[in-house]
Design a protein around this motif. Structure first.
Motif, short mmCIF file in Angstrom:
data_model
loop_
_atom_site.label_atom_id
_atom_site.label_comp_id
_atom_site.label_asym_id
_atom_site.label_seq_id
_atom_site.Cartn_x
_atom_site.Cartn_y
_atom_site.Cartn_z
N PRO A 19 -37.44 52.37 -105.61
CA PRO A 19 -36.18 52.59 -104.62
C PRO A 19 -35.63 51.20 -103.86
CG PRO A 19 -38.45 53.48 -103.71
CD PRO A 19 -38.63 52.85 -105.12
N PRO A 20 -34.56 51.22 -103.71
CA PRO A 20 -34.14 50.09 -103.04
C PRO A 20 -34.62 49.81 -101.58
CG PRO A 20 -32.29 51.75 -103.11
CD PRO A 20 -33.72 52.14 -103.86
N VAL A 21 -34.51 48.47 -101.31
CA VAL A 21 -35.04 48.19 -99.97
C VAL A 21 -34.27 49.08 -98.60
CG1 VAL A 21 -35.45 46.28 -98.18
CG2 VAL A 21 -35.69 46.08 -100.55
N ARG A 22 -34.88 49.50 -97.90
CA ARG A 22 -34.24 50.16 -96.75
C ARG A 22 -33.34 49.36 -95.97
NH1 ARG A 22 -37.59 54.46 -93.92
NH2 ARG A 22 -37.11 53.11 -92.17
N PRO A 23 -31.94 49.57 -95.58
CA PRO A 23 -31.23 48.69 -95.01
C PRO A 23 -31.70 48.61 -93.55
CG PRO A 23 -30.07 50.59 -95.47
CD PRO A 23 -31.19 50.57 -96.32
N THR A 24 -31.51 47.66 -92.80
CA THR A 24 -32.01 47.41 -91.34
C THR A 24 -30.88 47.61 -90.28
OG1 THR A 24 -33.53 45.76 -92.03
CG2 THR A 24 -32.83 45.93 -89.54
N PRO A 25 -31.02 48.69 -89.65
CA PRO A 25 -29.70 48.89 -88.63
C PRO A 25 -29.54 47.58 -87.95
CG PRO A 25 -31.36 50.78 -88.50
CD PRO A 25 -32.04 49.51 -89.37
N VAL A 26 -28.19 47.35 -87.34
CA VAL A 26 -28.21 46.25 -86.39
C VAL A 26 -28.41 46.70 -85.07
CG1 VAL A 26 -26.25 44.88 -85.66
CG2 VAL A 26 -26.24 45.27 -87.98
N ASP A 27 -28.99 45.94 -84.26
CA ASP A 27 -29.39 46.09 -82.69
C ASP A 27 -28.17 46.25 -81.83
OD1 ASP A 27 -32.04 45.96 -83.41
OD2 ASP A 27 -32.41 43.98 -83.19
N ASN A 28 -28.34 46.93 -80.82
CA ASN A 28 -27.25 47.40 -79.95
C ASN A 28 -26.00 47.86 -80.71
OD1 ASN A 28 -28.90 46.15 -77.94
ND2 ASN A 28 -28.39 44.23 -78.76
N CYS A 29 -26.01 48.33 -81.98
CA CYS A 29 -24.89 49.12 -82.51
C CYS A 29 -25.24 50.76 -82.44
CB CYS A 29 -24.60 48.68 -83.81
SG CYS A 29 -23.31 49.59 -84.64
N ASP A 30 -24.29 51.34 -81.73
CA ASP A 30 -24.60 52.85 -81.43
C ASP A 30 -24.62 53.60 -82.86
OD1 ASP A 30 -24.80 52.64 -78.64
OD2 ASP A 30 -22.64 53.15 -78.53
N VAL A 31 -23.79 53.24 -83.73
CA VAL A 31 -23.57 53.86 -85.00
C VAL A 31 -24.78 53.56 -85.92
CG1 VAL A 31 -22.13 54.10 -87.17
CG2 VAL A 31 -21.08 53.63 -85.03
N CYS A 32 -25.36 52.44 -85.87
CA CYS A 32 -26.45 51.92 -86.66
C CYS A 32 -27.47 52.84 -86.11
CB CYS A 32 -26.78 50.54 -86.56
SG CYS A 32 -25.59 49.57 -87.78
N THR A 33 -27.53 52.83 -84.68
CA THR A 33 -28.66 53.31 -84.06
C THR A 33 -28.75 55.00 -84.44
OG1 THR A 33 -29.11 51.83 -82.41
CG2 THR A 33 -29.99 54.17 -81.76
N ALA A 34 -27.67 55.68 -84.28
CA ALA A 34 -27.51 56.95 -84.82
C ALA A 34 -27.99 57.35 -85.89
CB ALA A 34 -26.23 57.41 -84.51
N LEU A 35 -27.63 56.47 -86.90
CA LEU A 35 -27.92 56.65 -88.42
C LEU A 35 -29.41 56.66 -88.52
CD1 LEU A 35 -24.90 54.91 -89.96
CD2 LEU A 35 -25.23 57.51 -90.20
N ALA A 36 -29.93 55.52 -87.91
CA ALA A 36 -31.21 55.37 -87.96
C ALA A 36 -32.08 56.34 -87.35
CB ALA A 36 -31.90 53.95 -87.38
N VAL A 37 -31.63 57.10 -86.65
CA VAL A 37 -32.36 58.25 -85.99
C VAL A 37 -32.35 59.63 -87.04
CG1 VAL A 37 -32.27 60.15 -84.31
CG2 VAL A 37 -32.07 57.55 -83.46
#
Length: 66
Positions: A19-37
């Protein structure tokens, strides 16, 4: 075997990949944080399709941070 008849003998070679490497969410980004959750919740319930969808969205969204 006739032309157009699918090969169902099971003699074909299976091609599997890691499987591909999991992308890392960008710190302090609400969209990235919500997607990571959402990704973590999907994985915890065994919904690997939803987890993959979140990975795709994180990767696509994170490109805008560069």
């Amino acid at each position: 075997m006739e032309t157009g008849t699918p090969n169902t003998s099971g003699t074909g070679t299976a091609r599997l990949s890691l499987p591909p490497v999991r992308p890392t969410p960008v710190d302090n980004c609400d969209v990235c944080t919500a997607l990571a959750v959402q990704r973590a919740e999907a994985r915890s319930r065994g919904d690997y399709s939803a987890e993959t969808d979140c990975n795709v969205e994180i990767a696509a969204h994170a490109e805008g941070h560069c």
